[in-house]
Design a protein around this motif. Structure first.
Motif, mmCIF file in Angstrom:
data_model
loop_
_atom_site.group_PDB
_atom_site.id
_atom_site.type_symbol
_atom_site.label_atom_id
_atom_site.label_comp_id
_atom_site.label_asym_id
_atom_site.label_seq_id
_atom_site.Cartn_x
_atom_site.Cartn_y
_atom_site.Cartn_z
ATOM 1 N N ARG A 181 -19.039 -6.866 -18.405
ATOM 2 C CA ARG A 181 -19.639 -7.973 -17.663
ATOM 3 C C ARG A 181 -21.163 -7.797 -17.624
ATOM 4 N NH1 ARG A 181 -16.024 -10.902 -13.600
ATOM 5 N NH2 ARG A 181 -17.549 -10.297 -12.071
ATOM 6 N N ALA A 182 -21.867 -8.918 -17.612
ATOM 7 C CA ALA A 182 -23.338 -8.851 -17.639
ATOM 8 C C ALA A 182 -23.953 -9.658 -16.517
ATOM 9 C CB ALA A 182 -23.846 -9.394 -18.968
ATOM 10 N N CYS A 183 -25.172 -9.304 -16.149
ATOM 11 C CA CYS A 183 -25.955 -10.136 -15.242
ATOM 12 C C CYS A 183 -26.581 -11.255 -16.076
ATOM 13 C CB CYS A 183 -27.079 -9.321 -14.612
ATOM 14 S SG CYS A 183 -26.489 -7.902 -13.698
ATOM 15 N N VAL A 214 -27.170 -6.238 -22.190
ATOM 16 C CA VAL A 214 -26.642 -4.877 -22.057
ATOM 17 C C VAL A 214 -25.167 -4.863 -21.628
ATOM 18 C CG1 VAL A 214 -26.989 -2.614 -20.989
ATOM 19 C CG2 VAL A 214 -28.959 -4.030 -21.534
ATOM 20 N N ASN A 215 -24.757 -5.838 -20.815
ATOM 21 C CA ASN A 215 -23.340 -5.906 -20.404
ATOM 22 C C ASN A 215 -22.852 -4.599 -19.802
ATOM 23 O OD1 ASN A 215 -23.114 -8.409 -21.534
ATOM 24 N ND2 ASN A 215 -21.838 -7.790 -23.247
ATOM 25 N N CYS A 216 -23.644 -3.981 -18.935
ATOM 26 C CA CYS A 216 -23.245 -2.638 -18.497
ATOM 27 C C CYS A 216 -22.118 -2.658 -17.458
ATOM 28 C CB CYS A 216 -24.452 -1.855 -17.985
ATOM 29 S SG CYS A 216 -24.978 -2.338 -16.348
ATOM 30 N N ARG A 239 -33.650 -10.034 -12.006
ATOM 31 C CA ARG A 239 -32.599 -10.245 -11.020
ATOM 32 C C ARG A 239 -33.109 -10.786 -9.689
ATOM 33 N NH1 ARG A 239 -28.926 -5.144 -11.362
ATOM 34 N NH2 ARG A 239 -30.388 -4.265 -9.895
ATOM 35 N N ARG A 280 -21.064 -7.507 -7.112
ATOM 36 C CA ARG A 280 -22.433 -6.975 -7.197
ATOM 37 C C ARG A 280 -23.009 -6.876 -5.792
ATOM 38 N NH1 ARG A 280 -24.522 -5.511 -12.455
ATOM 39 N NH2 ARG A 280 -22.792 -6.109 -13.765
ATOM 40 N N CYS A 301 -28.607 -10.947 -19.720
ATOM 41 C CA CYS A 301 -28.824 -9.548 -20.098
ATOM 42 C C CYS A 301 -27.887 -9.156 -21.243
ATOM 43 C CB CYS A 301 -28.623 -8.608 -18.914
ATOM 44 S SG CYS A 301 -29.013 -6.914 -19.389
ATOM 45 N N CYS A 350 -34.542 -5.184 -13.983
ATOM 46 C CA CYS A 350 -33.474 -4.198 -13.736
ATOM 47 C C CYS A 350 -33.956 -2.774 -14.014
ATOM 48 C CB CYS A 350 -32.276 -4.520 -14.620
ATOM 49 S SG CYS A 350 -30.971 -3.295 -14.468
ATOM 50 N N GLY A 379 -32.409 -8.866 -17.969
ATOM 51 C CA GLY A 379 -32.305 -8.062 -16.748
ATOM 52 C C GLY A 379 -33.321 -8.398 -15.684
ATOM 53 N N PHE A 437 -32.287 -0.320 -15.116
ATOM 54 C CA PHE A 437 -31.729 0.300 -16.319
ATOM 55 C C PHE A 437 -32.478 -0.058 -17.597
ATOM 56 C CE2 PHE A 437 -27.614 -0.106 -13.813
ATOM 57 C CZ PHE A 437 -27.742 1.166 -13.292
ATOM 58 N N VAL A 438 -33.197 -1.176 -17.602
ATOM 59 C CA VAL A 438 -33.810 -1.583 -18.866
ATOM 60 C C VAL A 438 -35.322 -1.362 -18.899
ATOM 61 C CG1 VAL A 438 -32.018 -3.330 -19.225
ATOM 62 C CG2 VAL A 438 -34.201 -4.033 -18.245
#
Ligand code: SF4
Length: 618
Positions: A287-289, A294-296, A78, A184, A292, A502, A76, A504-505
């Motif tokens: 889908r993931a960045c 997490v694939n959120c 970016r 995105r 990452c 990121c 994550g 989120f993480v």
């Protein structure tokens, strides 16, 4: 000499003079003190921009920034885009996932600085060492999806990563965004409008280089620990499965979900917008960045009905909240369609949903009439109005021309009644959480550096758990310890924003692992305390940027609705955040920060202590 982590070069492109120059990253930046991402952005903005410069003036830089961990195994990490916001007039850092940041590093650049303004539409092509400013007259007017495809076709290079604007950015909609990898967005603050003002349609990059690491073994070991921590974490596992959409029923149950322009905070039809519904009826893949686990991201397709065939990534929580519940709309298919339009045209869904909900309330209260709204019946619950207004805003047609200026400017034009129901802080439309049931979040919104924003501090989870980070029991609706929590989160967040980690993480990865990854990647020897100090330094420099632009304590305010109107129902029924409570939290916050309590300006002593002597104003 940089030992690892960084690509090593900064690219500066002046669109007025058509001059391109490359500078070494370490010559351009004080690397150890500002590290990357937001830190580099703050340093450039302080140095390059004169106070009072108009955001659409050629002198306002538009800066694409990575961090020393971008493009590595770090989960994550970016890209962020920094500029002076045309919506707020403040510093703005807007973060985006996808793969563009990593590609920029592989092409050899830690930062791309765009200055000046082109006479004709252009796009910048960066293909490793090959740099070209190309004519984009044939792309001007195209939407985001078409622009990406056309640039790839034109360059017979499918692997190109494209950051571009749609018609909203071209038309200087003040909350237009810059779009990456089709779905995105660097969403908040109007970076896309600044790009449009420069007549820059896109930046396309392709890189074949590698990122050298100072201590590869130590780095891989630490990055693996971070990945494992994420994969073990229950909240992250839920995010992996449900994305951010899972939050919608939680916030509705907790009286946090903006409903009908924040008149309420619980939506009676939240279940229709839930992650369970989306999983069953809409999503087709995760889908993931870059790098990452997490694939959120969730890609979905509307399968039946009026919007059948709509493909979009999401629908993210913020979009469900602001374009769904906040507009009184429970039809996820209509929200998905409006979301797709925003992605295609390049609009921030948070500001768009907020400004449309505001319009709906003005219409229902007679502040706006059908004549004003170009015949659109702007009522809560109307999917038709939502979709029509997205189009009107993008092309600045009819009422859309005023909505495109954002809630603050529109409310000022409509007068006192409208200002009472305008939900924004410093001009940035408030996101998908009502602070009347989370007082700490009220302080976070009031003091956020880019205006009403939930990604600078998130005290809400502590408030809901009833425990502060140090274990002290706190009442959910009190203001106890909020200043301490918000300050600590802002400082930590700003440090992670220098790595462009990121949102989120970051809670799961934690400062120890971030500091270790930074050290192993770059050879910088930073303790955990110094890492937090980095965040405090950057937070203070950004504050000084805003102070130089005229922002002080008087601007650290909340919308009138949060202060004056108690929540009408739900678990927080009767709650509001009084002016007195806000002022008390601000007093505590400024004291903790070492800022002048009356003005909210960092003191000379504080700036010196942080090594920011150059930012002391005479
Ligand atoms: S958590 Fe989600 S948004 Fe963040 S980097 Fe991973 S995939 Fe991207």
């Amino acid at each position: 000499m940089l030992k690892g982590g960084y690509a090593g070069k900064v690219l500066e492109v002046n669109l007025t003079t058509e001059k391109i120059r490359e500078i070494s990253t370490e010559e351009f930046f004080d690397v150890e003190r500002f590290v990357g991402g937001k830190g580099f952005g703050a340093a450039i903005m302080w140095r390059k921009l004169h106070a009072g410069t108009e955001p659409f003036a050629p002198e306002n830089p538009l800066i694409f920034l990575t961090g020393p961990l971008t493009g590595t195994l770090c989960p994550g990490s970016r890209m962020c885009i920094v500029t002076k916001s045309p919506l707020t007039g403040t510093f703005c850092d807007s973060h985006v996932g996808g793969h563009f940041g990593a590609e920029m590093k592989y092409a050899g650049y830690d930062a791309i600085i765009i200055l000046g303004k082109s006479e004709k539409p252009v796009y910048l092509l960066v293909n490793d060492e090959d740099l070209d400013v190309r004519n984009a007259e044939n792309l001007w007017g195209l939407d985001v999806f078409e622009t990406e495809e056309r640039i790839r076709r034109e360059n017979t290079e499918q692997a190109l990563r494209v950051a571009c604007i749609g018609p909203a950015g071209e038309n200087l909609v003040r909350f237009a965004c810059i779009c990456v990898d089709r779905y995105r967005q660097a969403g908040r603050g109007g970076t896309g409008a600044v790009m449009g003002s420069k007549k820059l349609k896109a930046v396309a990059v392709r890189g074949s280089g590698k990122i050298r690491l100072y201590d590869t073994e130590a780095f891989v070991e630490t990055a693996t620990k971070a990945r494992n921590a994420l994969l073990r974490n229950e909240t992250i596992r839920a995010r992996k499965r449900w994305g951010t959409a899972r939050t919608i029923t939680l916030t509705s149950d907790q009286d946090l979900l903006p409903t009908r322009n924040f008149q309420e905070a619980t939506f009676e039809e939240a279940d229709s917008l839930s992650a369970e519904v989306l999983e069953k009826k809409f999503w087709i893949k995760h889908r993931a960045c870059h790098s990452c686990p997490v694939n959120c991201g969730k890609l979905g397709v509307v399968r039946t009905g009026a919007y059948a065939g709509t493909v979009v990534e999401g629908v993210e929580y913020e979009t469900l909240a602001l374009m769904g519940a906040n507009c009184g709309i429970a039809d996820y298919e209509a929200v998905a369609y409006a979301n797709m339009l925003c992605d295609k045209y390049g609009l921030d869904t948070i500001s768009t949903g907020n400004v449309i909900a505001f319009t709906m309330e003005c219409y229902e209260k007679g502040i706006l009439t059908k004549e004003d709204t170009s015949g659109v019946e702007c009522r809560f619950g109307s999917s038709k109005a939502l979709i029509e207004l997205v189009k009107h805003i993008t092309f600045r047609e009819g009422i859309g021309n005023q909505l495109a200026e954002g809630v603050k400017r529109l409310a000022e034009k409509l007068g006192e009644k409208a200002e009472k129901i305008a939900l924004q802080v410093k001009g940035l439309e408030t996101p998908g959480y009502d602070p009347r049931s989370s007082p700490g979040l009220g302080l976070a919104y009031a003091t956020a550096d880019r205006g009403g924003c939930h990604t600078r501090a998130w005290p809400t989870s502590y408030e809901m758990s009833g425990k502060a980070p140090d274990g002290t029991v706190i009442d959910r609706f009190s203001t106890v310890k909020r200043a301490e929590i918000v300050k600590a989160q802002q400082d930590y967040g700003a440090a992670v924003d220098c790595l462009v980690g990121c949102w989120f993480v970051r809670g799961t990865v934690g400062k120890e692992l971030y500091a270790q990854m930074l050290n192993a990647a770059t050879g910088i020897e930073m303790t955990v305390e110094e890492f937090t100090r980095l965040g405090e330094r950057v937070w203070n420099l950004v504050r000084m940027f805003n102070v130089r632009e005229g922002f002080t304590r008087k601007d650290d305010v909340l919308p009138q609705r949060f202060l004056n109107e108690p929540l009408p129902s739900g678990v927080a029924k009767g709650q509001r955040l009084t002016k007195q409570q806000l002022e008390q939290m601000l007093d505590e916050y400024f004291t903790l920060r070492g800022w002048d309590k009356n003005t909210g300006v960092p003191t000379k002593e504080k700036l010196k202590e942080l090594g920011l002597e150059f930012a002391v104003l005479q």
